[in-house]
Scaffold this motif. Structure first.
Motif, short mmCIF file in Angstrom:
data_model
loop_
_atom_site.label_atom_id
_atom_site.label_comp_id
_atom_site.label_asym_id
_atom_site.label_seq_id
_atom_site.Cartn_x
_atom_site.Cartn_y
_atom_site.Cartn_z
N GLY A 33 0.82 -1.13 0.03
CA GLY A 33 -0.24 0.23 0.12
C GLY A 33 0.87 1.26 0.14
N LEU A 56 -8.18 5.70 -7.25
CA LEU A 56 -8.60 4.52 -6.24
C LEU A 56 -7.43 4.55 -5.40
CD1 LEU A 56 -10.39 2.12 -5.98
CD2 LEU A 56 -9.30 0.94 -7.64
N THR A 57 -6.21 4.67 -5.87
CA THR A 57 -5.02 4.52 -4.83
C THR A 57 -5.34 5.24 -3.58
OG1 THR A 57 -3.61 4.01 -6.59
CG2 THR A 57 -2.73 4.82 -4.56
N LEU A 60 -8.03 3.89 -1.23
CA LEU A 60 -7.82 2.58 -0.64
C LEU A 60 -6.56 2.74 0.03
CD1 LEU A 60 -8.46 0.07 -3.59
CD2 LEU A 60 -9.99 0.69 -1.63
N ARG A 64 -3.96 5.21 4.92
CA ARG A 64 -4.37 3.98 5.51
C ARG A 64 -3.04 3.01 5.73
NH1 ARG A 64 -9.59 4.13 5.50
NH2 ARG A 64 -10.67 5.55 3.91
N SER A 309 -9.77 1.18 10.00
CA SER A 309 -9.33 0.13 8.81
C SER A 309 -8.12 -0.78 9.17
CB SER A 309 -9.17 1.07 7.64
OG SER A 309 -7.85 1.81 7.85
#
Length: 409
Positions: A33, A56-57, A60, A64, A309
């Protein structure tokens, strides 16, 4: 004279019955990530080149992945220091010396890695400082650590908000996000300390809540499926509550959310910055900034949301490891040596930047670069397992820790 020890079996470290492979695998997920946020774009653009929102990166992984790293640091400290039974007495003193030595190695590696010239915010010096923050809490159990960690993530950002404003107003704290710390940063200790503790991408005073929370979770019996389910669902619930709270309050806050002149934001517009994130903190011009839920904003919704998360990911990977261990093994191989692999990743980006400057070339397509990085990390992590040994930098940190702990008595 004792007999020489047998050479380690292939993959022996990950096959050890006492090892929670799911924790290693979660650390591998965090590494991928962070690589994604370093390599792939966080914003999307229209045909005219104007920002249209978060990629989208960003949705997500931004904020995080690094929070997952910090939470897992606490989990790992707990597992290495007695698991469900916190050390006491001399054992606690030895554990603290060992963690302090490990912190010194990680921070020193971070200063060196920061010199590579990669266009990323290197987390390792902050990581080492987080280990030092953990020292007073190594002997605590989960009933004290988990509530403290949760409260820390809510309360400390609120307390730091006016403090940062006062220090910035007095000219004692820089608004600049700052580059990654290097040995040269030691020449200006005031700015370095302010950057590490209060204003950088990973301000230690607020990020310590992640480590304390992880330390508490690591004191739970993570070998029990029921415990893991509670951790995962609790994390998911916390993330949803943080998101919903911010979403409900944001319309009220919107009129007060004006970025002051000179305050740096990664995105061109405030709307995109609220989606893709800040440089670790928000402006201090209004208390309403504290309801923002944006990556690396350091607000209570951000901190609680990414911590939630992180727990959800940890729980999900631990459960997956119970039923499909071969699936998580490649991620666990990476996760067992993230200090080494993270440093290699940053080094490779530094070399790439140097090549681009020297040749005046635009560099590879981000998706191609990310694919190459992921494949490379998987291969190095997997092949290194054949030695049955710790990663090189992990071995260095472990040796320093053993030396500081001293012999068992």
């Amino acid at each position: 004279m004792s007999a020489p020890s047998a050479p380690p079996a292939r993959g022996a470290r990950l096959r050890a019955p006492s090892r929670l492979v799911g924790v290693d695998a979660a650390r591998g997920v965090a590494l991928l990530g962070m690589v994604a946020t370093h390599v792939l774009p966080l914003e999307t653009y229209d045909a005219d080149g104007f920002e249209t929102g978060a990629s989208l990166t960003a949705v997500l992984a931004a904020g995080r992945a690094s929070a997952l790293f910090a939470v897992l640091a606490g989990v790992s400290l707990a597992l290495a220091g007695g698991g469900t039974r916190p050390p006491v007495g001399r054992g606690l003193a030895r554990a603290r010396r060992g963690v302090a030595a490990r912190a010194g190695v990680v921070a020193a590696v971070g200063l060196l890695v920061g010199s590579f010239g990669a266009p990323v915010a290197v987390i390792l010096v902050n990581y080492g400082l987080l280990f030092l923050v953990a020292l007073p809490f190594l002997g605590w159990g989960p009933r004290r650590l988990v509530p403290l960690g949760a409260a820390w993530l809510v309360v400390v950002p609120v307390l730091l908000h006016p403090l940062r404003g006062a220090l910035q107003g007095a000219g004692l704290l820089s608004l600049r996000p700052g580059s990654s710390p290097t040995p040269l940063s030691l020449a200006d200790p005031v700015e370095l300390v302010g950057h590490l503790l209060l204003t950088g991408y990973y301000p230690v005073l607020s990020w310590a809540g992640f480590l304390v929370l992880g330390l508490g979770v690591g004191r739970l019996d993570l070998r029990r499926a029921g415990t893991v389910v509670v951790v995962a669902l609790g994390g998911l619930a916390a993330a949803l509550v943080a998101w919903a709270s911010s979403a409900a309050l944001l319309p009220l806050a919107a009129p007060s959310l004006e970025v002051p002149a000179g305050f740096p934001t990664p995105a061109e517009t405030l709307g995109t910055a609220l989606q893709t994130g800040f440089y670790g903190t928000t402006p201090t011009t209004s208390w309403w900034w504290l309801v923002v839920d944006a990556p690396h904003s350091g607000t209570p919704p951000d901190m609680v949301g990414v911590a939630g998360s992180a727990l959800a990911v940890l729980g999900a990977v631990l459960l997956l490891a119970r039923v499909a261990r071969p699936v998580v093994w490649p991620f666990a191989a990476m996760g067992s040596m993230t200090l080494t692999l993270y440093s290699l990743h940053v080094l490779s980006l530094g070399v790439l930047v140097g090549y681009e400057v020297a040749t005046a070339s635009p560099g590879p397509d981000p998706s191609v670069l990310y694919t190459v990085q992921v494949v490379g990390l998987l291969l190095v992590g997997g092949l290194w397992q054949l030695t049955g040994r710790r990663g090189p930098l992990e071995g260095l940190a472990a040796a320093a820790s053993r030396a500081a702990r001293g012999p068992d008595r």
